[in-house]
Design a protein around this motif. Structure first.
Motif, PDB file in Angstrom:
ATOM      1  N   LEU A  43       0.829  -1.208   0.000  1.00 31.18           N
ATOM      2  CA  LEU A  43       0.000   0.000   0.000  1.00 31.18           C
ATOM      3  C   LEU A  43       0.865   1.261   0.000  1.00 31.18           C
ATOM      4  O   LEU A  43       0.597   2.219  -0.739  1.00 31.18           O
ATOM      5  CB  LEU A  43      -0.908   0.006   1.233  1.00 31.18           C
ATOM      6  N   THR A  44       1.900   1.253   0.830  1.00 28.66           N
ATOM      7  CA  THR A  44       2.736   2.448   0.986  1.00 28.66           C
ATOM      8  C   THR A  44       3.635   2.674  -0.217  1.00 28.66           C
ATOM      9  O   THR A  44       3.772   3.804  -0.703  1.00 28.66           O
ATOM     10  CB  THR A  44       3.578   2.344   2.268  1.00 28.66           C
ATOM     11  N   ARG A  45       4.251   1.621  -0.730  1.00 27.62           N
ATOM     12  CA  ARG A  45       5.158   1.802  -1.875  1.00 27.62           C
ATOM     13  C   ARG A  45       4.395   2.253  -3.118  1.00 27.62           C
ATOM     14  O   ARG A  45       4.889   3.086  -3.879  1.00 27.62           O
ATOM     15  CB  ARG A  45       5.936   0.522  -2.154  1.00 27.62           C
ATOM     16  N   GLN A  46       3.185   1.712  -3.342  1.00 25.87           N
ATOM     17  CA  GLN A  46       2.421   2.099  -4.532  1.00 25.87           C
ATOM     18  C   GLN A  46       2.056   3.577  -4.484  1.00 25.87           C
ATOM     19  O   GLN A  46       2.093   4.275  -5.508  1.00 25.87           O
ATOM     20  CB  GLN A  46       1.179   1.221  -4.643  1.00 25.87           C
ATOM     21  N   TRP A  47       1.723   4.079  -3.289  1.00 23.56           N
ATOM     22  CA  TRP A  47       1.463   5.511  -3.139  1.00 23.56           C
ATOM     23  C   TRP A  47       2.753   6.301  -3.325  1.00 23.56           C
ATOM     24  O   TRP A  47       2.767   7.338  -3.999  1.00 23.56           O
ATOM     25  CB  TRP A  47       0.870   5.783  -1.768  1.00 23.56           C
ATOM     26  N   ALA A  48       3.844   5.815  -2.745  1.00 24.28           N
ATOM     27  CA  ALA A  48       5.115   6.547  -2.773  1.00 24.28           C
ATOM     28  C   ALA A  48       5.653   6.700  -4.189  1.00 24.28           C
ATOM     29  O   ALA A  48       6.210   7.750  -4.535  1.00 24.28           O
ATOM     30  CB  ALA A  48       6.147   5.833  -1.898  1.00 24.28           C
ATOM     31  N   TYR A  49       5.494   5.698  -5.034  1.00 23.58           N
ATOM     32  CA  TYR A  49       5.959   5.803  -6.418  1.00 23.58           C
ATOM     33  C   TYR A  49       5.324   7.007  -7.108  1.00 23.58           C
ATOM     34  O   TYR A  49       5.982   7.718  -7.868  1.00 23.58           O
ATOM     35  CB  TYR A  49       5.594   4.543  -7.213  1.00 23.58           C
ATOM     36  N   ARG A  50       4.035   7.208  -6.854  1.00 25.27           N
ATOM     37  CA  ARG A  50       3.316   8.308  -7.511  1.00 25.27           C
ATOM     38  C   ARG A  50       3.584   9.662  -6.855  1.00 25.27           C
ATOM     39  O   ARG A  50       3.561  10.694  -7.516  1.00 25.27           O
ATOM     40  CB  ARG A  50       1.812   8.021  -7.498  1.00 25.27           C
ATOM     41  N   ALA A  51       3.833   9.639  -5.543  1.00 30.28           N
ATOM     42  CA  ALA A  51       3.939  10.896  -4.794  1.00 30.28           C
ATOM     43  C   ALA A  51       5.342  11.482  -4.764  1.00 30.28           C
ATOM     44  O   ALA A  51       5.507  12.667  -4.482  1.00 30.28           O
ATOM     45  CB  ALA A  51       3.459  10.669  -3.353  1.00 30.28           C
ATOM     46  N   ARG A  52       6.343  10.692  -5.043  1.00 30.74           N
ATOM     47  CA  ARG A  52       7.741  11.097  -4.837  1.00 30.74           C
ATOM     48  C   ARG A  52       8.096  12.438  -5.465  1.00 30.74           C
ATOM     49  O   ARG A  52       8.738  13.289  -4.824  1.00 30.74           O
ATOM     50  CB  ARG A  52       8.668   9.995  -5.387  1.00 30.74           C
ATOM     51  N   LEU A  53       7.694  12.691  -6.696  1.00 27.89           N
ATOM     52  CA  LEU A  53       8.139  13.891  -7.409  1.00 27.89           C
ATOM     53  C   LEU A  53       7.497  15.175  -6.886  1.00 27.89           C
ATOM     54  O   LEU A  53       7.869  16.269  -7.312  1.00 27.89           O
ATOM     55  CB  LEU A  53       7.879  13.745  -8.905  1.00 27.89           C
ATOM     56  N   ARG A  54       6.579  15.055  -5.957  1.00 29.18           N
ATOM     57  CA  ARG A  54       5.977  16.255  -5.365  1.00 29.18           C
ATOM     58  C   ARG A  54       6.838  16.813  -4.230  1.00 29.18           C
ATOM     59  O   ARG A  54       6.511  17.864  -3.669  1.00 29.18           O
ATOM     60  CB  ARG A  54       4.581  15.937  -4.828  1.00 29.18           C
ATOM     61  N   TYR A  55       7.929  16.132  -3.887  1.00 28.86           N
ATOM     62  CA  TYR A  55       8.744  16.515  -2.732  1.00 28.86           C
ATOM     63  C   TYR A  55      10.192  16.770  -3.135  1.00 28.86           C
ATOM     64  O   TYR A  55      10.759  16.051  -3.957  1.00 28.86           O
ATOM     65  CB  TYR A  55       8.692  15.415  -1.663  1.00 28.86           C
ATOM     66  N   THR A  56      10.765  17.825  -2.535  1.00 29.73           N
ATOM     67  CA  THR A  56      12.168  18.167  -2.799  1.00 29.73           C
ATOM     68  C   THR A  56      13.013  18.107  -1.534  1.00 29.73           C
ATOM     69  O   THR A  56      14.232  18.239  -1.607  1.00 29.73           O
ATOM     70  CB  THR A  56      12.268  19.575  -3.400  1.00 29.73           C
ATOM     71  N   ASP A  57      12.379  17.919  -0.385  1.00 31.41           N
ATOM     72  CA  ASP A  57      13.100  17.856   0.887  1.00 31.41           C
ATOM     73  C   ASP A  57      12.929  16.447   1.476  1.00 31.41           C
ATOM     74  O   ASP A  57      11.804  15.987   1.682  1.00 31.41           O
ATOM     75  CB  ASP A  57      12.546  18.896   1.862  1.00 31.41           C
ATOM     76  N   PHE A  58      14.057  15.777   1.750  1.00 27.16           N
ATOM     77  CA  PHE A  58      13.997  14.387   2.192  1.00 27.16           C
ATOM     78  C   PHE A  58      13.331  14.239   3.561  1.00 27.16           C
ATOM     79  O   PHE A  58      12.586  13.279   3.802  1.00 27.16           O
ATOM     80  CB  PHE A  58      15.398  13.772   2.248  1.00 27.16           C
ATOM     81  N   THR A  59      13.564  15.178   4.467  1.00 22.42           N
ATOM     82  CA  THR A  59      12.949  15.098   5.794  1.00 22.42           C
ATOM     83  C   THR A  59      11.429  15.170   5.697  1.00 22.42           C
ATOM     84  O   THR A  59      10.705  14.376   6.314  1.00 22.42           O
ATOM     85  CB  THR A  59      13.465  16.228   6.701  1.00 22.42           C
ATOM     86  N   GLU A  60      10.945  16.126   4.913  1.00 19.26           N
ATOM     87  CA  GLU A  60       9.501  16.249   4.719  1.00 19.26           C
ATOM     88  C   GLU A  60       8.941  14.982   4.059  1.00 19.26           C
ATOM     89  O   GLU A  60       7.868  14.480   4.427  1.00 19.26           O
ATOM     90  CB  GLU A  60       9.184  17.467   3.852  1.00 19.26           C
ATOM     91  N   TRP A  61       9.680  14.460   3.087  1.00 17.84           N
ATOM     92  CA  TRP A  61       9.261  13.246   2.396  1.00 17.84           C
ATOM     93  C   TRP A  61       9.156  12.068   3.378  1.00 17.84           C
ATOM     94  O   TRP A  61       8.159  11.354   3.399  1.00 17.84           O
ATOM     95  CB  TRP A  61      10.256  12.937   1.288  1.00 17.84           C
TER      96      TRP A  61
END
Length: 289
Positions: free
Chosen positions: A188-206
């Motif tokens: 569940l988490t990885r499938q969401w993360a694949y799509r959401a990753r490019l919306r973030y530029t800061d690793f801590t926030e991600w």
């Protein structure tokens, strides 16, 4: 030699939780001190070397043999009821948080579910705590020192008796498995993360966002669908950390742009190849006429 001689080589927690009563107050102790207590932590949070089935019937000592399964590494029984924990030790411990190698975790969930089914395991047993087989409160039945198994060995044995659940990408065949929760939450988490990753530029926030998403799914989907309830916060944090790191380093804006260019080129080449093939077919038809 029996498995008692090698027990501590395969019991891995470095500073285990332990208590004298099943529902007692658990504290972390050194391994030596923990073994003075009747109940001990089964596996480290992120690693599993022991598969434990909680058999509530009166035949924990021979049900594995009756079912046609290999000899358990040990059985820790209640001396009065002959119920107890039936344990299989793994030759190679399985890392539950490795985002790059999920096949062993998926197979482990199926094996755990199969053992629960065929050994009459308690589906409410959380797997975190087990009976200490070296404590006088329990009656141990030790297997041979060689009673150590690969995941594929146990999967084959379960398959031979028709008790290995079929693979399912959403873990729907392992709803009574502790590890099945890990499989489902990871997917569940990885499938969401694949799509959401490019919306973030800061690793801590991600990282914080991935953990928040995993926690939300644990409290809703995992808690609702799995008989053993939600995972602990520590387990969720381990999964979220692994996914956050893996996705962050592999799905980058640069890599995504390169992939899109490669896909566009492959699509163009495919169209050109199909066009040339069609022209050749038409030429053959003209030549035949």
């Amino acid at each position: 030699m029996t498995f008692e001689n090698v027990f501590t080589d395969h019991w891995l927690p470095a500073k285990p939780l332990c208590a004298d009563r099943k529902n007692g107050s658990y504290k972390r102790q050194t391994r030596a001190r923990a073994l003075e207590h009747a109940y001990i932590e089964t596996n480290p949070l992120a690693m599993q070397s022991l598969i434990v089935t909680d058999h509530d019937g009166a035949d924990a000592d021979y049900i594995a043999d009756l079912a046609g399964l290999p000899q358990p590494s040990w059985v820790a029984m209640n001396p009065h009821t002959r119920s107890g924990h039936i344990v299989y030790a793994l030759k190679a411990p399985v890392c539950l948080t490795d985002a790059a190698h999920r096949a062993p975790v998926n197979l482990l969930a199926r094996v755990e579910q199969g053992l629960t089914d065929v050994l009459g395991g308690d589906i409410g047993y959380g797997g975190r705590i087990t009976k200490n087989p070296t404590h006088t409160a329990h009656m141990p039945l030790w297997g041979a020192s060689e009673a150590l198994y690969g995941l594929k060995d146990l999967a084959k044995a379960l398959g031979d008796v028709g008790a290995l659940p079929a693979p399912h990408r959403n873990a729907q065949t392992v709803l009574d498995s502790t590890v099945g929760r890990n499989v489902a939450l990871f997917n569940l988490t990885r499938q969401w993360a694949y799509r959401a990753r490019l919306r973030y530029t800061d690793f801590t926030e991600w990282s914080e966002t991935v953990y928040a998403f995993a926690s939300m799914k644990n409290a809703s989907v995992i808690a609702d669908e799995f008989s053993r309830g939600p995972m602990s916060e520590g387990e969720v944090a381990q999964i979220a950390k692994s996914i956050a790191s893996w996705v962050w380093t592999r799905i980058t804006p640069e890599q995504t742009e390169a992939n899109r260019k490669r896909w566009a080129e492959n699509l163009k080449k495919g169209r050109t190849a199909r066009k040339n093939s069609l022209i050749e077919e038409l030429r053959k038809i003209d030549d035949g006429c």
